[in-house]
Design a protein around this motif. Structure first.
Motif, short mmCIF file in Angstrom:
data_model
loop_
_atom_site.label_atom_id
_atom_site.label_comp_id
_atom_site.label_asym_id
_atom_site.label_seq_id
_atom_site.Cartn_x
_atom_site.Cartn_y
_atom_site.Cartn_z
N MET A 159 -3.66 -9.26 13.98
CA MET A 159 -4.76 -8.50 13.40
C MET A 159 -4.36 -7.03 13.30
N GLY A 160 -3.70 -6.53 14.35
CA GLY A 160 -3.24 -5.14 14.34
C GLY A 160 -2.29 -4.90 13.20
N LEU A 161 -1.35 -5.84 12.98
CA LEU A 161 -0.36 -5.64 11.91
C LEU A 161 -1.05 -5.64 10.55
N SER A 162 -2.01 -6.56 10.37
CA SER A 162 -2.64 -6.60 9.05
C SER A 162 -3.46 -5.34 8.81
N ILE A 163 -4.11 -4.83 9.86
CA ILE A 163 -4.86 -3.58 9.68
C ILE A 163 -3.89 -2.43 9.36
N ALA A 164 -2.75 -2.42 10.06
CA ALA A 164 -1.76 -1.37 9.80
C ALA A 164 -1.30 -1.42 8.35
N ILE A 165 -1.08 -2.63 7.82
CA ILE A 165 -0.61 -2.76 6.44
C ILE A 165 -1.69 -2.26 5.48
N MET A 166 -2.94 -2.60 5.77
CA MET A 166 -4.03 -2.13 4.90
C MET A 166 -4.12 -0.62 4.93
N LEU A 167 -4.00 -0.05 6.16
CA LEU A 167 -4.04 1.41 6.26
C LEU A 167 -2.90 2.04 5.47
N MET A 168 -1.72 1.43 5.55
CA MET A 168 -0.59 1.95 4.79
C MET A 168 -0.90 1.94 3.32
N PHE A 169 -1.50 0.86 2.86
CA PHE A 169 -1.76 0.77 1.41
C PHE A 169 -2.75 1.83 0.98
N THR A 170 -3.78 2.06 1.79
CA THR A 170 -4.75 3.09 1.39
C THR A 170 -4.15 4.48 1.49
N THR A 171 -3.20 4.66 2.44
CA THR A 171 -2.63 6.00 2.62
C THR A 171 -1.54 6.28 1.60
N PHE A 172 -0.61 5.31 1.44
CA PHE A 172 0.57 5.56 0.62
C PHE A 172 0.52 4.86 -0.73
N GLY A 173 -0.42 3.91 -0.89
CA GLY A 173 -0.48 3.19 -2.16
C GLY A 173 0.58 2.13 -2.31
N THR A 174 1.34 1.88 -1.27
CA THR A 174 2.39 0.85 -1.32
C THR A 174 2.70 0.46 0.11
N PHE A 175 3.41 -0.65 0.26
CA PHE A 175 3.87 -0.95 1.61
C PHE A 175 5.34 -1.32 1.64
N ALA A 176 6.08 -0.87 0.66
CA ALA A 176 7.53 -1.05 0.72
C ALA A 176 8.10 -0.04 1.71
N PHE A 177 9.15 -0.45 2.44
CA PHE A 177 9.69 0.42 3.49
C PHE A 177 10.10 1.78 2.93
N GLY A 178 10.84 1.76 1.82
CA GLY A 178 11.40 3.00 1.28
C GLY A 178 10.34 4.08 1.09
N PRO A 179 9.37 3.86 0.18
CA PRO A 179 8.37 4.90 -0.09
C PRO A 179 7.51 5.24 1.12
N VAL A 180 7.11 4.23 1.90
CA VAL A 180 6.22 4.50 3.05
C VAL A 180 6.93 5.39 4.06
N LEU A 181 8.17 5.02 4.41
CA LEU A 181 8.84 5.74 5.49
C LEU A 181 9.33 7.12 5.03
#
Lengths: 631, 99
Positions: free
Chosen positions: A181-203
């Motif tokens: 559940m924590g990981l899925s929430i983290a992924i959703m937060l990433m998407f709202t923050t960065f608009g993507t969840f690929a390692f390159g752009p996010v990191l």
């Protein structure tokens, strides 16, 4: 070369599909097919590794795009792989140790009629785990993450005819769900923050996001890591997971899957570097768990559960190192690899002992086995020396670096973390010496089992001893190979980054202190279990010992707080449902019923009364119209 | 004579008709009262036609007569059928349509 990356996953996946769908006609060759495909994956990994070494540090990462998975407007989820030095390290560890354990299982599961299915599950695990480490975005990583969770569930409960195994499998799955559940929430937060969840752009753009958001993402990632890597407070499943066959404990619950949390944190390093609060949480979890696991490991008489406590503790070291930031990432992964060797070796050794002792797991019923199982004794002994950090063996190099890095954190924090790591090293020396002495030294204490069969300890077959020997060689030499000329550091630095810490104590002092606590730990264990005969029945022990036997009351805590609390909550909700929700519904129905009962009286069948209401209505309408006109 | 007086007469006739519909039980009498109300309307229409100086009201009065004739045919048929089955023309006896 890019085209080969997909085959890393495809080979074991094919094995899983064939073995699980193939039916009984594959029973005679299934185990060799599974082993072969695991080995194929390792060979592909080795070819890619050789190719990677041919390029310079910055150009080593390979990327490949397989297909677009979910393209919806601005949302893009791709199936794409990224193979950089970090992923490569994991791929070699997973497929290498995985292949050895496949080979071991050929012998270990020889008398199990469901062996083909077992190998299918093992291959499924390999495929999911490799997918987890070579994914180039968090969503695909999540697919692998869930895949290893599924494989872990299936393999813990492999002997599902035992209620304890079925329960342990469910427990592992449910506790892992909290982390997932924590990981899925983290992924959703990433998407709202960065608009993507690929390692390159996010990191690469992690520094630009607000610190609050990064802390939230970091804490959610930590929760995920806690679930998968059995860290406090989600550690309760690992001990019970030992219900599974021993090769499973070695591969999944010691060498690979449980280290996925360390991978996740190291991979997301850029996020943690920019969120100091999340890093503090990570090191706290690591330090608490490394002591927690070590204390539990001291009190267990079940050899596998003692090793499980040790696994928890060693992963605590890795999480601690990963939480230290750039000064620790490389050493976290280095300890992860050396731990993969020696802990898998220790578990395989434990499996070999059980194999020769009619599946007895109680160490109080072992004793003096070194004469009967020389190969197991030597390989287990090397693993033992490696884990306690005996100079020259692999654990010495990797653990020492982590303790140094903990001190280098600086300030009071550094002293606390360094002290915890040192204390952990002492306890590690104690509990591992205890396991060693109770199993291989002293008088023989074995007794006939419930059916009256006297155990006849014997050395295991070649398919089991060869993997043990190879892993023992890894425990012996890996640390030195990694540390000479800082090979491992130079290898990983382009991915994880590295910074030298400023330790208040010199490296030599740390090494001497580590040696000192090592000697103290071994000496205490020897005075308790080597000098005196081991009682066949466990003494009552102190309060702490009794608590540690019950996993430091973790299950009791979960039961009182979560199970009881959950029950109370659901009861409350049911009550609310009955009174409030049902009350509203039933109340509405009663009100409508009563109203219509009254309205019914108007329908009396007398034409004249209908006429009255018509005239009355018309009169009211006309009066209203006139009134409106007048106004 | 002032045409407004015809409107008073129409209102009076309508009221008598309405009162008859509400008070009387005999279906035939109720029916005649309905006719009385219709004719009160006709009278009002014609009076308005005269007041406004156009023919609209008179035309509508013809329409009303036609509709009233058709209505009488259907209404009397129903009353006769009810009388045959119940031997009574009281509107209160025919009160089966109720809950």
């Amino acid at each position: 070369m890019e085209n080969l990356i997909g085959l890393l996953v495809a080979a074991p996946l094919l094995g899983a599909a064939v073995l699980l769908c193939g039916g009984k006609r594959l029973d005679r060759v299934g185990h060799w097919l599974g082993t072969l495909l695991a080995a194929a994956s390792f060979v592909i990994g080795a070819v890619l590794f050789a190719d990677m070494l041919g390029r310079s540090g910055e150009h080593r990462a390979l990327h490949t795009h397989l297909f677009s998975w979910v393209p919806v407007g601005g949302f893009r989820a791709d199936v794409a792989f990224q193979l950089d030095q970090l992923s490569m390290t994991f791929v070699l560890l997973i497929t290498g140790v995985g292949t050895l354990i496949h080979l071991y299982s050929v012998g270990y599961m020889e008398h199990d009629e469901r062996r083909r299915r077992f190998f299918g599950y093992l291959n499924l695990f390999l495929a999911a785990m490799v997918l987890l480490v070579i994914a180039d975005n968090y969503l695909l990583l999540y697919v692998g993450w869930e895949g290893v969770g599924l494989a872990s569930y299936l393999l813990i409960g492999f002997w599902q005819h035992k209620p304890s195994a079925a329960t342990a499998a469910k427990k592992a799955f449910i506790v892992n769900r909290v982390g997932d559940m924590g990981l899925s929430i983290a992924i959703m937060l990433m998407f709202t923050t960065f608009g993507t969840f690929a390692f390159g752009p996010v990191l690469s753009s992690a520094g630009d996001a607000g610190e609050g958001k990064l802390t939230a993402i970091g804490l959610m990632l930590l929760l995920a890591a806690c679930g998968k890597s059995a860290q406090v407070p989600l550690q309760s499943w690992l001990g019970d997971a030992m219900e599974g066959p021993t090769p499973v404990s070695a591969l999944i619950h010691a060498a690979t899957m449980v280290t996925a949390g360390v991978y996740l944190i190291t991979r997301s390093g850029a996020i943690f570097n920019a969120a100091p609060d999340a890093q503090t949480a990570v090191v706290t979890v690591g330090a608490v768990t490394l002591l927690f696991g070590a204390i539990v490991g001291c009190a267990k008489d079940d050899i596998k559960k003692a090793l499980a406590g040790s696994t928890m503790s060693q992963i605590g070291y890795m999480i601690l190192a990963a939480g230290l930031g750039p000064i620790g990432y490389v050493f976290a992964i280095m300890h992860l690899v050396t731990h993969g060797f020696f802990k898998a070796g220790l578990f395989l050794g434990a499996g070999s002992v059980m194999h020769g002792m009619n599946d007895e797991v109680d160490m109080r019923k072992y004793g003096g086995l070194r004469k009967y199982m020389p190969v197991t004794f030597v390989t287990f002994g090397l693993g033992y020396l490696a884990i306690i950090g005996f100079p020259g063996l692999s654990g010495f190099f990797s653990k020492d670096k982590i303790i140094e890095a903990a001190f280098a954190k600086g300030g009071t924090e550094g002293w606390i973390l360094g002290g915890a790591a040192l204390l952990g090293a002492a306890i590690t020396a104690y509990y591992m010496t205890r396991v060693m002495l109770m199993t291989f030294f002293g008088e023989k204490r074995w007794v006939p089992d419930a059916d009256g069969n006297e155990p006849h300890p014997h050395e295991s077959p070649k398919t089991m001893t060869i993997p043990m020997i190879i892993l023992a060689l890894g425990s012996l030499g890996a640390g030195a190979v990694f540390s000479i000329n800082d090979t491992f550091l130079k290898w990983l630095e382009p991915v994880t980054g590295h910074a030298e810490g400023h330790s208040p104590v010199s490296a030599l002092t740390v090494t001497i202190a580590t040696m000192a606590v090592l000697v103290i730990g071994v000496a205490i264990a020897w005075s308790q279990y080597g000098r005196r005969p081991v009682p066949a029945v466990a003494p009552r022990g102190s309060l702490l010992t009794r608590a540690a036997r019950r996993d430091l009351l973790q299950d009791d805590f979960n039961h009182v707080v979560l199970v009881r609390g959950g029950e109370q909550l659901t009861r409350g909700l049911v009550q609310i449902d009955h009174t409030l929700v049902d009350g509203a519904v039933n109340g509405t129905a009663t009100a409508v019923g009563g109203l219509s009962g009254r309205l019914r009286r108007f329908q009396n069948g007398y034409a004249r009364s209908y006429a009255v209401s018509m005239f009355g209505g018309a009169a009211v309408l006309i009066a209203a119209t006139l009134l409106m006109r007048a106004v | 004579m002032n045409p407004v007086n015809y409107l008073y007469l129409a209102a009076l006739l309508f009221t008598i008709g309405a009162a008859g519909v509400l008070i009387r039980r005999n279906a035939i009498v109720v029916f005649m009262c309905v006719e009385l109300m219709l004719n009160a309307c006709n009278l009002a229409f014609v009076a308005f036609s005269r007041l406004h100086g156009n023919l609209d009201g008179q035309i509508i009065a013809f329409f009303t007569m036609v509709v009233a004739a058709a209505e009488v045919v259907v209404g009397l048929a129903i009353i006769v059928t009810i009388f045959r089955s119940r031997h009574s023309a009281s509107v209160d006896d025919a009160s089966l349509l109720k809950l």
